[in-house]
Design an enzyme around this catalytic site. Structure first.
Site, PDB file in Angstrom:
ATOM      1  N   ASP A  31       0.722  -1.229  -0.031  1.00  0.00           N
ATOM      2  CA  ASP A  31       0.082  -0.046  -0.001  1.00  0.00           C
ATOM      3  C   ASP A  31       0.755   1.342  -0.040  1.00  0.00           C
ATOM      4  O   ASP A  31       1.729   1.416   0.824  1.00  0.00           O
ATOM      5  CB  ASP A  31      -1.052   0.029   1.263  1.00  0.00           C
ATOM      6  CG  ASP A  31      -2.091   0.902   1.096  1.00  0.00           C
ATOM      7  OD1 ASP A  31      -2.207   1.908   0.639  1.00  0.00           O
ATOM      8  OD2 ASP A  31      -2.890   0.252   1.746  1.00  0.00           O
ATOM      9  N   ASN A  43     -12.708   4.560  -1.995  1.00  0.00           N
ATOM     10  CA  ASN A  43     -12.835   3.674  -0.647  1.00  0.00           C
ATOM     11  C   ASN A  43     -14.295   4.191   0.187  1.00  0.00           C
ATOM     12  O   ASN A  43     -14.797   3.226   0.508  1.00  0.00           O
ATOM     13  CB  ASN A  43     -11.937   4.392   0.474  1.00  0.00           C
ATOM     14  CG  ASN A  43     -10.366   4.109   0.061  1.00  0.00           C
ATOM     15  OD1 ASN A  43     -10.015   3.185  -0.670  1.00  0.00           O
ATOM     16  ND2 ASN A  43      -9.345   4.763   0.521  1.00  0.00           N
ATOM     17  N   ASP A  49      -1.111  -0.373  -4.822  1.00  0.00           N
ATOM     18  CA  ASP A  49      -2.388   0.107  -5.179  1.00  0.00           C
ATOM     19  C   ASP A  49      -2.588   1.575  -5.645  1.00  0.00           C
ATOM     20  O   ASP A  49      -3.319   2.250  -6.072  1.00  0.00           O
ATOM     21  CB  ASP A  49      -3.245  -0.152  -3.919  1.00  0.00           C
ATOM     22  CG  ASP A  49      -2.656   0.542  -2.717  1.00  0.00           C
ATOM     23  OD1 ASP A  49      -1.492   0.946  -2.684  1.00  0.00           O
ATOM     24  OD2 ASP A  49      -3.554   0.480  -1.727  1.00  0.00           O
ATOM     25  N   HIS A  50      -1.440   2.481  -5.108  1.00  0.00           N
ATOM     26  CA  HIS A  50      -1.204   3.874  -5.628  1.00  0.00           C
ATOM     27  C   HIS A  50       0.381   4.186  -5.063  1.00  0.00           C
ATOM     28  O   HIS A  50       0.894   3.599  -4.130  1.00  0.00           O
ATOM     29  CB  HIS A  50      -2.126   4.702  -5.209  1.00  0.00           C
ATOM     30  CG  HIS A  50      -2.384   4.524  -3.488  1.00  0.00           C
ATOM     31  ND1 HIS A  50      -1.524   5.043  -2.612  1.00  0.00           N
ATOM     32  CD2 HIS A  50      -3.401   3.842  -2.918  1.00  0.00           C
ATOM     33  CE1 HIS A  50      -1.836   4.875  -1.348  1.00  0.00           C
ATOM     34  NE2 HIS A  50      -3.054   4.053  -1.525  1.00  0.00           N
ATOM     35  N   LYS A  89      -6.064  -3.919   6.517  1.00  0.00           N
ATOM     36  CA  LYS A  89      -7.280  -3.224   5.875  1.00  0.00           C
ATOM     37  C   LYS A  89      -8.104  -4.068   5.378  1.00  0.00           C
ATOM     38  O   LYS A  89      -7.848  -5.109   4.421  1.00  0.00           O
ATOM     39  CB  LYS A  89      -6.808  -2.186   4.995  1.00  0.00           C
ATOM     40  CG  LYS A  89      -6.171  -1.030   5.300  1.00  0.00           C
ATOM     41  CD  LYS A  89      -5.893  -0.120   4.173  1.00  0.00           C
ATOM     42  CE  LYS A  89      -4.906   1.292   4.687  1.00  0.00           C
ATOM     43  NZ  LYS A  89      -4.569   2.096   3.604  1.00  0.00           N
ATOM     44  N   ARG A 107     -10.605  -3.594   3.204  1.00  0.00           N
ATOM     45  CA  ARG A 107     -10.945  -3.505   1.757  1.00  0.00           C
ATOM     46  C   ARG A 107      -9.632  -4.062   0.936  1.00  0.00           C
ATOM     47  O   ARG A 107      -9.734  -4.361  -0.281  1.00  0.00           O
ATOM     48  CB  ARG A 107     -10.935  -2.169   1.361  1.00  0.00           C
ATOM     49  CG  ARG A 107      -9.812  -0.873   1.680  1.00  0.00           C
ATOM     50  CD  ARG A 107     -10.160   0.317   1.314  1.00  0.00           C
ATOM     51  NE  ARG A 107      -9.269   1.489   2.066  1.00  0.00           N
ATOM     52  CZ  ARG A 107      -9.115   1.848   3.214  1.00  0.00           C
ATOM     53  NH1 ARG A 107      -9.979   1.644   4.120  1.00  0.00           N
ATOM     54  NH2 ARG A 107      -8.163   2.818   3.451  1.00  0.00           N
ATOM     55  N   THR A 133      -6.841   3.209  -2.160  1.00  0.00           N
ATOM     56  CA  THR A 133      -6.803   1.949  -1.958  1.00  0.00           C
ATOM     57  C   THR A 133      -7.780   0.758  -2.460  1.00  0.00           C
ATOM     58  O   THR A 133      -7.526  -0.161  -2.946  1.00  0.00           O
ATOM     59  CB  THR A 133      -6.612   1.671  -0.345  1.00  0.00           C
ATOM     60  OG1 THR A 133      -5.499   2.435   0.029  1.00  0.00           O
ATOM     61  CG2 THR A 133      -6.523   0.069   0.099  1.00  0.00           C
TER      62      THR A 133
END
Length: 548
Positions: free
Chosen positions: A41, A103, A355-356, A164, A166, A82
């Site tokens: 992440d 999100n 994810d970014h 997390k 998600r 995310t």
């Protein structure tokens, strides 16, 4: 005599070629026992290069030197967050199609904001907290792990893990055997939901009840001498937030002393120890679930979330970030050793991405005379609402403003017989006059245009016709809606889109490519390597350099 020698030579060559072909065929037919998908992440691409000399030989460097690296890998949509990131990696497409547009986003039907994996129809497992009421129900498409489950007649396992929820849930898709996420606060346990199971497996209960989790209540200091951390800024700056109960954001951090003011077990996840906790839980899953131990390909998805928490807290140029990645390198080395031992070398495929990315702290950039800033979102939103209210003598034309999107009240607009396209344009024209807003797009523009501009294309790929707003705006580079300490993300600019993509293991050739690759290319590439169907909404392309 000449004929005899010629025949012998021909026979030798034919035998060698035949043997090579059989060897190649055997290699091609060799079934991958396990696919490990790692998402780090908020990992910028330059974390691979910036800290390269600090890494050991068994983690990042091993994957790079023995695998395949896509050095020009990007996200090609907005927003870079995310939830959308994990969904895009594993579905092989963008938010326009898989539906995870943030999100959190505003739901027109419910007239409220919803979380990307919330589900009131399921029950918590392993906790009484609503933190367990989660599922992938809002994800519209299948993931690569789903396709493997279908291909193997549901015999191949899928286990997904992340601090997390998600990260864990969206990676695993709809058919995962299990998704586990960590509930901190006063509980400090890995949990799940009834979407996957009614009761945690014994090995998860035993892990939760072991002393390992509490052992991370210790002091976080730099792994190596802090004076050797030349790849990051000073330890003390005004650009870091730190932890409550500690006056300055400087090493060391005594987690046992700080825990009561910082969410108890949550503080573990805000340090590199959260990554170590995730690694140890993933290793236990490999052992207890016997992943990669039969003739059916299994999937293990691992989302390392602490890197994001630390980036938001301390910023991308901090000593804390450098130490986090040095320690993560050790965790990945440990994971690879376990995979080699338990599954077998050349028996698994591992890919690693993010994810970014993230921007430098704008207040830091300002000290270096680089244009940057902070967007006063609440002020601009109020001014916009007042403008439209004055224009139409109504105070509810705008129903919601969130995620850089404006949602119109169509019920009222239709009742008053107003022109929604005209309202969109008036809003767009007003917002475009604001100094820190770079571009504005209306729903009408997005739906009618294919966009030759890069930013316009990214907006469209992140735009779900039913879930997204009616006007979308883009801030100027390095302008964020966030506190003046710590880094942020969500834009379509390079610092948020450029992330690593590494492939390693079974049938992965060594090499690099500097050509452009995109997040939606990962899932179809894995599908080709396994010989299975693409996820059902795939729009990406196979990265042929990896598979040939």
């Amino acid at each position: 005599m000449i004929f005899k020698k010629t025949f012998i030579l021909f026979f030798i060559i034919f035998s060698a070629v035949n043997a090579q072909q059989k060897g190649d065929q055997k290699k091609a037919e060799k079934k991958t026992k396990l696919v490990v998908g790692i998402v780090v992440d908020q990992m910028r691409y330059d974390y691979l290069t910036r800290f390269y000399n600090k890494y050991g030989t068994g983690g990042f460097k091993k994957i790079i030197s023995n695998g395949f690296s896509c050095n020009n890998h990007h996200f090609d949509y907005i927003p870079t967050n995310t939830g959308p990131g994990h969904a895009s990696i594993f579905t092989g497409t963008t938010p326009r199609y898989h539906g995870i547009i943030g999100n959190i986003w505003y739901d027109r039907e419910k007239k409220e904001k919803i979380y990307c994996v919330s589900d009131s129809d399921v029950s918590p497992t392993g906790t009484s907290s609503p933190d367990g009421k989660m599922s992938p129900s809002l994800l519209k498409l299948t993931t690569i792990a789903d396709q493997n489950r279908i291909h193997t007649q549901m015999k191949g396992k899928s286990i997904s893990i992340g601090l997390k929820e998600r990260g864990a849930i969206l990676s695993g898709g709809h058919t995962a055997n299990a998704a586990y996420w960590f509930r901190g606060k006063a509980q400090g346990n890995w949990i799940s939901s009834s979407f996957y199971m009614d009761r945690l497996p014994k090995w998860v209960i035993d892990f939760n009840e072991s002393e390992l989790i509490d052992s991370y209540y210790k002091t976080w200091n730099t792994l190596y001498d802090i004076n050797t951390y030349d790849e990051s800024g000073p330890d003390f700056t005004n650009f870091e937030r730190g932890f409550k109960g500690k006056e300055k954001a400087v090493f060391p951090y005594d987690l046992d002393k700080l825990k009561n003011l910082n969410g108890e077990y949550d503080i573990i996840t805000r340090t590199p120890f959260g990554n170590s906790l995730t690694t140890n839980f993933a290793i236990k899953a490999i052992e207890e679930e016997k992943l990669g131990k039969d003739n059916h390909t299994d999937f293990l998805m691992i989302s390392f979330s602490s890197t994001d928490y630390i980036g938001h807290n301390f910023g991308v140029n901090s000593k804390e970030i450098e130490d986090t990645y040095i320690r993560l390198d050790k965790d990945i080395e440990l994971l690879i050793k376990k995979l080699d031992f338990f599954v077998g070398k050349e028996e698994y495929i591992l890919f690693l991405t993010s994810d970014h990315g993230a921007t430098h702290v704008p207040s830091y950039l300002k000290t270096k005379k680089i244009p940057s800033g902070y967007f006063k979102e609440a002020t601009i939103h109020l001014e916009l609402k007042n403008y439209i209210q004055k224009l139409y003598k109504r105070d509810s034309i705008i129903e919601n403003i969130s995620n850089h999107q404006v949602f119109l009240n169509y019920e009222l607009i239709n009742k008053l017989q107003l022109d929604s396209k005209k309202i969109q344009k008036e809003i767009a024209d007003y917002l475009f006059q604001k100094k820190q807003i770079n571009r504005v797009f209306t729903r009408s523009q997005i739906e009618a245009s294919d966009f030759s501009s890069i930013i316009g294309s990214k907006i469209k790929k992140g735009f779900d016709p039913k879930r997204s707003g009616d006007v979308c705006y883009v801030l100027t580079p390095s302008t964020i809606t966030y506190s003046k300490t710590g880094s942020a993300h969500s834009s379509g600019y390079i610092y948020d889109t450029h992330v690593p993509l590494l492939f390693y293991g079974s049938n992965i050739k060594k090499g690099i490519t500097n050509k452009s690759t995109f997040v939606s290319d990962i899932a179809p590439t894995i599908a080709v390597l396994l010989g299975i169907s693409f996820p059902n909404g795939t729009t990406g392309n196979v990265i042929s350099e990896v598979t040939e």
